[in-house]
Design an enzyme around this catalytic site. Structure first.
Site, PDB file in Angstrom:
ATOM      1  N   ARG A  53       0.809  -1.213   0.000  1.00 31.88           N
ATOM      2  CA  ARG A  53       0.000   0.000   0.000  1.00 31.88           C
ATOM      3  C   ARG A  53       0.846   1.269   0.000  1.00 31.88           C
ATOM      4  O   ARG A  53       0.660   2.146  -0.834  1.00 31.88           O
ATOM      5  CB  ARG A  53      -0.825  -0.007   1.279  1.00 31.88           C
ATOM      6  N   THR A  54       1.776   1.355   0.936  1.00 38.72           N
ATOM      7  CA  THR A  54       2.516   2.609   1.081  1.00 38.72           C
ATOM      8  C   THR A  54       3.313   2.890  -0.183  1.00 38.72           C
ATOM      9  O   THR A  54       3.308   3.994  -0.714  1.00 38.72           O
ATOM     10  CB  THR A  54       3.442   2.532   2.313  1.00 38.72           C
ATOM     11  N   LYS A  82      25.176  -5.835  -2.106  1.00 31.81           N
ATOM     12  CA  LYS A  82      26.636  -5.950  -2.243  1.00 31.81           C
ATOM     13  C   LYS A  82      27.338  -5.377  -1.021  1.00 31.81           C
ATOM     14  O   LYS A  82      28.550  -5.311  -0.980  1.00 31.81           O
ATOM     15  CB  LYS A  82      27.103  -5.206  -3.501  1.00 31.81           C
ATOM     16  N   ARG A 103      11.588   3.331   3.282  1.00 31.86           N
ATOM     17  CA  ARG A 103      11.122   2.434   4.356  1.00 31.86           C
ATOM     18  C   ARG A 103      12.274   1.496   4.676  1.00 31.86           C
ATOM     19  O   ARG A 103      12.937   0.976   3.771  1.00 31.86           O
ATOM     20  CB  ARG A 103       9.902   1.634   3.906  1.00 31.86           C
ATOM     21  N   HIS A 131       5.943   6.208  11.607  1.00 29.59           N
ATOM     22  CA  HIS A 131       5.382   6.096  10.258  1.00 29.59           C
ATOM     23  C   HIS A 131       4.544   7.364  10.015  1.00 29.59           C
ATOM     24  O   HIS A 131       3.320   7.334  10.005  1.00 29.59           O
ATOM     25  CB  HIS A 131       4.505   4.836  10.202  1.00 29.59           C
TER      26      HIS A 131
END
Ligand code: NCD
Length: 357
Positions: A53-54, A82, A103, A131
């Site tokens: 969703r985000t 890496k 995120r 958030h």
């Protein structure tokens, strides 16, 4: 001074929050007026943790503003796999993009990244910490539906220990007045001390509950959350907490007629299907509001800050610096970060993850 990065909801000055809400309402009314507002601009989406969703809503937000999106949703296919540091990734990506959204599963990662990012950085969730764009949607929906964020009875239910949305929302609501917060959780998943202290500040009140039944008839807002499976040490620890809180029609029959039920989504089994059809369930509207608010945020940041001003590289941490006591803090994962702390009420806290030092 207008804000550059959104790490915490409190980064938005009060006056600017009202402006963002008006802009989001204007976009909701006439989205076509904004369809080329960010033409030529690039949003970088750096998702080190799964999100549907985000991530989709940020992508949709930028595309609806006429801009384009670059980024990754799986760090295993980027240079992170890496062994690249967060600092290097951010420095490079911020030379490509006009605004970045990140995120990360590690607490305080967004704040750490903002130190090295040359363009405005939006925190789309840093581990169990914060958030803020979800909080924007929550605060906006509460004031849209209730006309205020004060003098309300607000229930928060589920995984109050690990859920970053409730931690973020608690910080935002703590600056409001006359609210009673009903914290509904098991003993294992109680709200952290820091958030409880915030919620009970001023003339607000906290009531601890073990069941939804204890308070459902008193609530104006019920904020349900999912048990955060990915934050448990083992599947059996998760199983011992799953399925305890379920909001069903029977419980809804005892709630106020003008209750609103919110949820950051995704929901799993904590709300039954029939409740989706109850007009008091407002979580789909809440998710839609998040899109307009993210559009308003991207547009504001792009207009205000073509390039981040005042950017300065901070010194590498001296070899003898102490690390944060929280193992999930970014300073324990990205070892070049300087030790940064702040003091509040005579106590010292880590600037990245806000745990007490
Ligand atoms: C929330 C999150 O990622 O913290 N979801 C979201 O942003 N849409 C809530 C959750 O995952 O439970």
């Amino acid at each position: 001074m207008p804000f550059r990065d959104l790490i915490d909801f409190s980064d938005i000055p009060a006056g600017e929050w009202d402006e963002l809400c008006s802009l989001a309402r204007s976009i909701r009314r006439s989205p076509h007026r904004y369809s080329s507002a960010c033409a030529g601009k690039i949003l970088a989406t750096l998702f080190y943790e799964p999100s549907t969703r985000t991530q989709l809503s940020f992508q949709a937000a930028m595309q609806k503003l006429g801009g384009t999106v670059i980024g990754f949703s799986d760090p295993n296919v980027s240079s992170v796999s890496k062994g690249e540091t967060l600092r290097d990734t951010i420095k490079i990506v911020s030379t490509y993009a006009d605004v970045a959204v990140m995120r990360n599963p590690v607490e305080g990662a967004a704040y750490a990244a903002s130190l090295y990012c040359r363009v405005p950085l939006i925190n789309a969730g840093d581990g169990g910490h914060l958030h803020p764009t979800q909080t924007m949607a929550d605060m906006f929906t509460i004031s849209d539906e209730k006309g205020r964020c004060d003098n309300l009875s607000i229930g928060m239910c589920g995984d109050l220990k690990n859920g970053r949305t409730v931690h973020s929302l608690s910080k935002a609501l703590s600056s409001h007045h006359g609210n009673t917060f009903y914290l509904i959780s098991t003993a294992e998943l109680e709200m952290p001390e820091f958030s409880v202290r915030l919620l009970s500040s001023g003339d607000n009140r906290v009531v601890f509950c073990r069941t939804i039944d204890e308070c459902i008839d008193k609530l104006d807002v019920l904020y349900m959350t999912r048990i955060q499976r990915e934050r448990f040490a083992s599947e059996s620890d998760y199983r011992s907490q799953a399925g305890i809180y379920v909001l069903d029609s029977d419980k809804m029959s005892r709630a106020k007629k003008d209750l609103i039920v919110l949820h950051p989504l995704p929901k799993v089994d904590e709300i039954t299907y029939e409740v989706d059809d109850d007009e008091r369930a407002r979580y789909f509207e809440q998710a839609e509001n998040a899109l307009y608010l993210r559009m308003a945020l991207i547009l504001t940041l792009c207009e205000n800050y073509p390039q981040k001003t005042g950017f300065r590289e901070i010194p590498t941490r001296p070899a003898a610096a102490r690390y944060c006591s929280n193992p999930m803090c970014v300073s324990n994962h990205e070892r070049y970060l300087p030790e940064l702390t702040f003091e509040k009420d005579g106590k010292r806290y880590c600037r990245y993850c806000e745990h007490e030092c």
